[in-house]
Scaffold this motif. Structure first.
Motif, short mmCIF file in Angstrom:
data_model
loop_
_atom_site.label_atom_id
_atom_site.label_comp_id
_atom_site.label_asym_id
_atom_site.label_seq_id
_atom_site.Cartn_x
_atom_site.Cartn_y
_atom_site.Cartn_z
N GLU A 190 0.94 -1.25 -0.01
CA GLU A 190 0.14 0.01 -0.11
C GLU A 190 0.79 1.23 0.02
O GLU A 190 0.58 2.19 -0.63
CB GLU A 190 -0.99 0.10 1.07
CG GLU A 190 -2.02 -0.82 1.11
CD GLU A 190 -3.14 -0.81 -0.25
OE1 GLU A 190 -3.21 0.43 -0.50
OE2 GLU A 190 -3.19 -1.64 -0.92
N PHE A 191 2.01 1.28 0.79
CA PHE A 191 2.91 2.24 0.81
C PHE A 191 3.59 2.57 -0.42
O PHE A 191 3.61 3.73 -1.24
CB PHE A 191 3.72 2.13 1.79
CG PHE A 191 4.97 3.23 2.00
CD1 PHE A 191 4.40 4.46 2.54
CD2 PHE A 191 6.40 3.03 1.70
CE1 PHE A 191 5.44 5.41 2.54
CE2 PHE A 191 7.10 4.18 1.48
CZ PHE A 191 6.73 5.35 2.09
N ASP A 192 3.88 1.49 -1.17
CA ASP A 192 4.67 1.48 -2.56
C ASP A 192 3.58 2.20 -3.48
O ASP A 192 3.99 3.08 -4.28
CB ASP A 192 5.15 0.21 -2.85
CG ASP A 192 6.50 -0.14 -2.78
OD1 ASP A 192 7.11 0.71 -2.42
OD2 ASP A 192 6.81 -1.18 -3.16
N LYS A 193 2.42 1.96 -3.57
CA LYS A 193 1.36 2.37 -4.40
C LYS A 193 1.00 3.83 -4.23
O LYS A 193 1.18 4.62 -5.27
CB LYS A 193 -0.19 1.75 -4.11
CG LYS A 193 -0.15 0.27 -4.71
CD LYS A 193 -1.59 -0.42 -4.34
CE LYS A 193 -1.40 -1.78 -4.73
NZ LYS A 193 -2.84 -2.58 -4.28
N LYS A 194 1.23 4.11 -2.79
CA LYS A 194 1.16 5.62 -2.71
C LYS A 194 2.20 6.57 -3.22
O LYS A 194 2.23 7.62 -3.68
CB LYS A 194 1.13 5.97 -1.16
CG LYS A 194 0.78 7.40 -0.56
CD LYS A 194 0.61 7.22 0.82
CE LYS A 194 1.52 8.32 1.45
NZ LYS A 194 1.48 8.54 3.15
N CYS A 195 3.56 5.90 -2.94
CA CYS A 195 4.69 6.58 -3.47
C CYS A 195 4.42 6.37 -5.09
O CYS A 195 5.01 7.60 -5.54
CB CYS A 195 5.82 5.82 -3.20
SG CYS A 195 6.19 5.96 -1.32
N MET A 196 4.38 5.52 -5.62
CA MET A 196 4.28 5.61 -7.21
C MET A 196 3.31 6.39 -7.57
O MET A 196 3.49 7.09 -8.72
CB MET A 196 3.80 4.18 -7.55
CG MET A 196 5.08 3.24 -7.59
SD MET A 196 6.50 3.47 -8.04
CE MET A 196 6.11 3.46 -9.88
N MET A 197 1.98 6.48 -6.94
CA MET A 197 1.20 7.71 -7.48
C MET A 197 1.53 9.17 -7.40
O MET A 197 1.32 9.89 -8.23
CB MET A 197 -0.27 7.61 -6.63
CG MET A 197 -1.03 6.32 -6.93
SD MET A 197 -1.47 6.22 -8.71
CE MET A 197 -2.37 7.55 -9.16
N ARG A 198 2.25 9.24 -6.10
CA ARG A 198 3.18 10.68 -6.07
C ARG A 198 3.90 10.77 -7.23
O ARG A 198 3.90 11.87 -7.91
CB ARG A 198 3.70 10.56 -4.84
CG ARG A 198 4.19 12.13 -4.50
CD ARG A 198 4.88 12.27 -3.09
NE ARG A 198 5.62 11.19 -2.44
CZ ARG A 198 5.06 10.41 -1.26
NH1 ARG A 198 4.30 10.91 -0.47
NH2 ARG A 198 5.74 9.31 -0.74
N THR A 199 4.89 9.79 -7.49
CA THR A 199 5.73 9.93 -8.73
C THR A 199 4.96 10.15 -10.05
O THR A 199 5.22 11.12 -10.86
CB THR A 199 6.38 8.73 -8.86
OG1 THR A 199 7.17 8.44 -7.40
CG2 THR A 199 7.58 8.81 -10.01
N TYR A 200 3.87 9.40 -10.06
CA TYR A 200 3.21 9.58 -11.57
C TYR A 200 2.64 10.96 -11.70
O TYR A 200 2.53 11.53 -12.81
CB TYR A 200 1.71 8.61 -11.66
CG TYR A 200 2.26 7.11 -11.79
CD1 TYR A 200 3.62 6.87 -12.35
CD2 TYR A 200 1.82 6.11 -11.27
CE1 TYR A 200 3.92 5.56 -12.49
CE2 TYR A 200 2.02 4.89 -11.25
CZ TYR A 200 3.07 4.51 -11.98
OH TYR A 200 3.46 3.21 -12.13
#
Length: 159
Positions: A112-122
Motif C-alpha cells: 500500500e505504501f509503494d502504491k502511494k509513492c508511485m502515485m506521487r511519482t506519476y
C-alpha cells in the motif's frame, strides 16, 4: 561546445543528487507496524511475498545476491518472526520460504505504501509528455551503459 559540456555536467549533478537521495532512503530504517526494517530486508520480504514457496537460490537469483547473503537475510527475518523455512518433503536439502502472518501484514502494508509513492511519482511526472518520458528513459539507459563500463573497467572484481 562549452554549453553542451555545461548541460552534461548539470545532467550528471542532477543524477548524483537523485542517487544520493535514493541512497539515503535505502540506508535508513523504516517502521512497518511494530517492526523496524531496512530496505534490503523489506526487498527480501517483498520477494518472498511475491513468490510463495520459493527457495533461497531463487530469491538470490531474482535479487542479484549471493545465496550466502540471502541465507544471512533469512536468519535475520526468521529471528524477527517474519519468514518461515519449511523443508521440501521431496528433497531434504531444499527449504521453501514463506511469510509468517506478521510478515504478511508488513508485506501488504508495504504494498500500500509503494502504491502511494508511485502515485506521487506519476502525478509529479504527469506534466511531461510521453515523448519527454521516453527521451529520459533513453538517456538513462545510455548513462547506465557508461556506468556499467566504468564498473567493469575500474571495479576491484573486474581486474
Amino acid at each position: 561546445m562549452d554549453k553542451r559540456i555545461g548541460q552534461y555536467n548539470e545532467l550528471i549533478e542532477a543524477f548524483d543528487e537523485g542517487y544520493e537521495l535514493c541512497y539515503k532512503y535505502d540506508s535508513m530504517p523504516h517502521q512497518y507496524g511494530n517492526e523496524v526494517l531496512y530496505q534490503s530486508e523489506m526487498h527480501f520480504l517483498q520477494a518472498v511475498g511475491n513468490s510463495p514457496n520459493t527457495t533461497i537460490t531463487a530469491i538470490a537469483s531474482q535479487l542479484g545476491k549471493t545465496t550466502s547473503a540471502c541465507s544471512q537475510m533469512v536468519r535475520k527475518l526468521r529471528k524477527k518472526n517474519l519468514i518461515v523455512q519449511e523443508r521440501n518433503e521431496n528433497n531434504n536439502r531444499e527449504y521453501y520460504l514463506n511469510l509468517t502472518e506478521e510478515g504478511k501484514e508488513i508485506y501488504f502494508a508495504h504494498e500500500e505504501f509503494d502504491k502511494k509513492c508511485m502515485m506521487r511519482t506519476y502525478e509529479c511526472l504527469d506534466a511531461f509528455s510521453d515523448e519527454e518520458i521516453q527521451l529520459y528513459i533513453s538517456i538513462q539507459k545510455c548513462l547506465n551503459k557508461v556506468f556499467s563500463k566504468d564498473v567493469e573497467e575500474n571495479g576491484v572484481l573486474g581486474r
